[in-house]
Motif scaffolding. Structure first.
Motif, PDB file in Angstrom:
ATOM      1  N   GLY A 135      25.897  21.711 -26.922  1.00 43.82           N
ATOM      2  CA  GLY A 135      24.957  22.133 -27.947  1.00 43.82           C
ATOM      3  C   GLY A 135      24.624  21.011 -28.900  1.00 43.82           C
ATOM      4  N   ARG A 136      23.788  21.326 -29.856  1.00 46.71           N
ATOM      5  CA  ARG A 136      23.264  20.355 -30.825  1.00 46.71           C
ATOM      6  C   ARG A 136      24.351  19.421 -31.350  1.00 46.71           C
ATOM      7  N   GLY A 137      24.081  18.111 -31.252  1.00 48.26           N
ATOM      8  CA  GLY A 137      24.984  17.099 -31.773  1.00 48.26           C
ATOM      9  C   GLY A 137      26.067  16.655 -30.820  1.00 48.26           C
ATOM     10  N   ASP A 138      26.246  17.370 -29.696  1.00 50.94           N
ATOM     11  CA  ASP A 138      27.284  16.982 -28.744  1.00 50.94           C
ATOM     12  C   ASP A 138      26.886  15.712 -27.996  1.00 50.94           C
ATOM     13  N   VAL A 139      27.851  14.828 -27.845  1.00 54.52           N
ATOM     14  CA  VAL A 139      27.710  13.631 -27.020  1.00 54.52           C
ATOM     15  C   VAL A 139      28.479  13.922 -25.742  1.00 54.52           C
ATOM     16  N   TYR A 140      27.895  13.589 -24.590  1.00 58.18           N
ATOM     17  CA  TYR A 140      28.505  14.024 -23.332  1.00 58.18           C
ATOM     18  C   TYR A 140      28.458  12.958 -22.246  1.00 58.18           C
ATOM     19  N   VAL A 141      29.392  13.130 -21.313  1.00 55.22           N
ATOM     20  CA  VAL A 141      29.382  12.452 -20.019  1.00 55.22           C
ATOM     21  C   VAL A 141      29.545  13.558 -18.988  1.00 55.22           C
TER      22      VAL A 141
END
Length: 120
Positions: free
Chosen positions: A83-89
């Motif tokens: 969701g909003r603001g999440d940084v992901y791999v």
């Protein structure tokens, strides 16, 4: 090459528009970045799989969510909601679906994924 360079996703080098999707790609500083906008009801296995022909997404994604929510199901059994603001791999071998009533918007910085996502 200049020491500082900028680009704008509102003037992308390329735009791809598979079903319920919009992918804008910009080239900057010898690399590529992408903005993904995926509509409610989008699911990788329904909207992108027919284009690429693999059983799951085989790209590695690195990015940040600006808006909306996405559920990612990896073939290793991991299920994660972004969701909003999440940084992901997200490693290769996954399906994903939009689980919000608003469009999902994310910026991705893995150049291979930016260049190859939803290509035939």
């Amino acid at each position: 090459m200049a020491g500082v360079e900028k680009r704008d996703f509102d003037s992308p080098d390329e735009t791809r528009t598979p079903e319920k999707s919009k992918v804008d790609v910009v080239h900057v500083g010898g690399t590529a970045a992408a903005r993904f906008v995926l509509q409610p009801g989008w699911r990788w296995s329904e909207c992108i799989k027919p284009i690429v022909g693999t059983d799951s997404c085989q790209l590695r994604h690195v990015g940040m969510v600006r808006n909306g929510r996405m559920r990612v199901t990896h073939e290793d059994g991991t299920v994660l909601e972004l969701g909003r603001g999440d940084v992901y791999v997200i490693e290769p071998g996954h399906d994903a679906e939009i689980v919000s009533d608003e469009p999902f918007e994310a910026f991705e910085f893995e150049p291979h994924a930016a260049e190859e996502y939803a290509r035939t």
